[in-house]
Write an enzyme that holds these catalytic residues in place. Structure first.
Site, PDB file in Angstrom:
ATOM      1  N   TRP A 130     -21.695 -70.136  63.006  1.00 49.39           N
ATOM      2  CA  TRP A 130     -20.528 -69.261  62.818  1.00 49.39           C
ATOM      3  C   TRP A 130     -19.680 -69.822  61.679  1.00 49.39           C
ATOM      4  CZ3 TRP A 130     -15.329 -69.928  65.523  1.00 49.39           C
ATOM      5  CH2 TRP A 130     -14.492 -68.833  65.288  1.00 49.39           C
ATOM      6  N   ASP A 211     -20.800 -73.723  72.662  1.00 52.70           N
ATOM      7  CA  ASP A 211     -19.963 -72.565  72.362  1.00 52.70           C
ATOM      8  C   ASP A 211     -20.582 -71.390  73.106  1.00 52.70           C
ATOM      9  OD1 ASP A 211     -18.476 -70.517  71.340  1.00 52.70           O
ATOM     10  OD2 ASP A 211     -18.627 -71.137  69.252  1.00 52.70           O
ATOM     11  N   LYS A 246     -15.324 -60.943  73.854  1.00 60.30           N
ATOM     12  CA  LYS A 246     -16.421 -59.962  73.834  1.00 60.30           C
ATOM     13  C   LYS A 246     -16.734 -59.480  75.245  1.00 60.30           C
ATOM     14  CE  LYS A 246     -16.772 -62.499  70.021  1.00 60.30           C
ATOM     15  NZ  LYS A 246     -16.531 -62.252  68.641  1.00 60.30           N
TER      16      LYS A 246
END
Ligand code: LMR
Length: 398
Positions: A130, A211, A246
């Site tokens: 990311w 993560d 999300k």
């Protein structure tokens, strides 16, 4: 006074999303930022979340400062979600959890902690990762390196090379791993591969930092938490940053958590104390509302069941879009292998498109994907998938 201040080059994801908003072309398609959109192109307010919000507002509680570490009901609900009810690590009190300002906030709090208590440790992130990971850890004063991950040639994982690098790095290095739905590639290790990584991480005395931003978008809410559970069962000490942006479509509420799994409860208490110290000197305590929505949805049985169904529906819609785009491109580009759309997991696919092709997509077709070639499949819908396939086929053939 401020002439010496460096101009901000902008963020590769958020700036592109801003550019999309400003694009006046009517048929524009946003496949850049990692946000789940419904088939009608809107960001959903989940029914489970809407009901939780309504209940909380109706109760009309006061809004005092929260404890530095966040609300107890939210923190405990997060632990149950990550590790499952009655997990030994939680029951024995060896998990230190704070509610955080998004999982970005937790990544940064964890990074500050590492800088203070593991000052000699470098941070190793996947190549690629990311876009913000490197910036966050470097911003905390840590040195960031990469380990091999994505294989351009096969669209899969460079697992042997990854293991080889991890075997060679200094003890106590921090290894950032995506627990599911790798961002940006959508390529995850198999369970067998995770099972090979666990002894390696332990023997080399490495400090994993998981993560988990896409829980529920891979296989299921439970299955996507397999890695932290396996790590905890194997006796590893590790960090895990998780997010509800999300999975509950709560992006702007900035709700996430940081958990540190420790060898015992006494060390967890020390760690929690220093996480609190870090938070207090940064933003003092997290906001109330997002954490209370999360706690309510996770702990009220009816809302929980509703939420699990909503997450499943989002996941299945993404899979349907993967299949559609794959089918359309296979027809338009016979002989070209685009099976990666089917094998990669979660919101993203790594298309392998070059920067020139990505620019052509944007300039000629108003289709926005990241410069790296990452495409957010969750931005596809029945109204734009055909136009996306036409645009991709044009730039890929050219
Ligand atoms: C993304 O990867 O697009 C999302 O996680 C949004 C962000 O903050 O970068």
């Amino acid at each position: 006074m401020f002439k010496h201040v460096d101009p901000y080059a902008g963020d590769p994801i958020l700036s592109l999303n801003d550019a999309f908003q400003k694009d006046p072309r009517p048929g524009k398609i946003n496949l850049s930022i990692g946000i789940y959109f419904e088939d009608d192109g809107r960001i959903p307010v989940l029914e489970s979340v809407r009901r939780a919000e309504t209940q909380i507002v109706a109760e009309g509680g006061p809004k005092p400062y929260q404890p530095i570490e966040g609300a107890a009901n939210c923190r405990s609900a997060v632990q149950q979600l990550l590790f499952g009810a009655g997990h030994e690590a939680v029951a024995s009190g060896r998990v230190a959890t704070i509610q955080s300002v998004g999982s970005s906030g937790s990544l940064r709090v964890g990074a500050d902690f590492i800088h203070r208590y593991f000052p000699a440790s470098g941070v190793w992130v996947s190549d690629p990762t990311w876009d913000n990971h490197r910036a966050m850890f470097e911003g905390a004063g840590l040195t960031v390196h990469t380990y091999p991950y994505y294989d351009d040639a096969t669209g899969g994982l460079r697992f042997d090379a990854m293991q080889e690098t991890l075997r060679a790095i200094p003890k106590r290095s921090v290894v950032l791993l995506h627990a599911c739905c790798h961002n940006p590639t959508g390529v995850d290790p198999t369970r067998e591969q995770w099972n090979a990584l666990i002894p390696l991480l332990r023997e080399r005395e490495l400090l994993p930092y998981l993560d988990l931003a896409y829980q529920g978008y891979g296989e299921s809410i439970e299955a996507d938490a397999w890695v932290p559970r396996a790590f905890a069962e194997a006796g590893l000490s590790f960090f895990i940053a998780n997010s509800f942006s999300k999975s509950m479509s709560l992006y702007g509420e900035r709700c996430g958590a940081l958990s540190v799994v420790c060898p015992d409860a006494a060390q967890a208490a020390l760690v929690l104390g220093q996480l609190k110290a870090t938070v207090r000197r940064n933003y003092s305590s997290p906001p109330i509302f997002g954490g209370q929505i999360v706690a309510r949805v996770l702990t009220d049985p009816a809302l929980r069941a509703l939420w699990e169904g909503e997450v499943k529906a989002m996941r299945e819609r993404i899979v349907a879009m993967r299949k559609k785009l794959h089918a359309m491109l296979s027809v338009k580009l016979p002989g070209r292998n685009v099976d990666y759309f089917l094998t990669q997991h979660g919101m993203f696919s790594y298309t392998g498109l070059s920067q020139v092709q990505v620019e052509r997509l944007r300039e000629e077709f108003a289709v926005y994907i990241l410069r790296s070639g990452r495409l957010c499949v969750a931005g596809l819908n029945s109204g734009n998938v055909e136009a996306t396939a036409v645009a991709m086929a044009a730039v890929m053939a050219g």
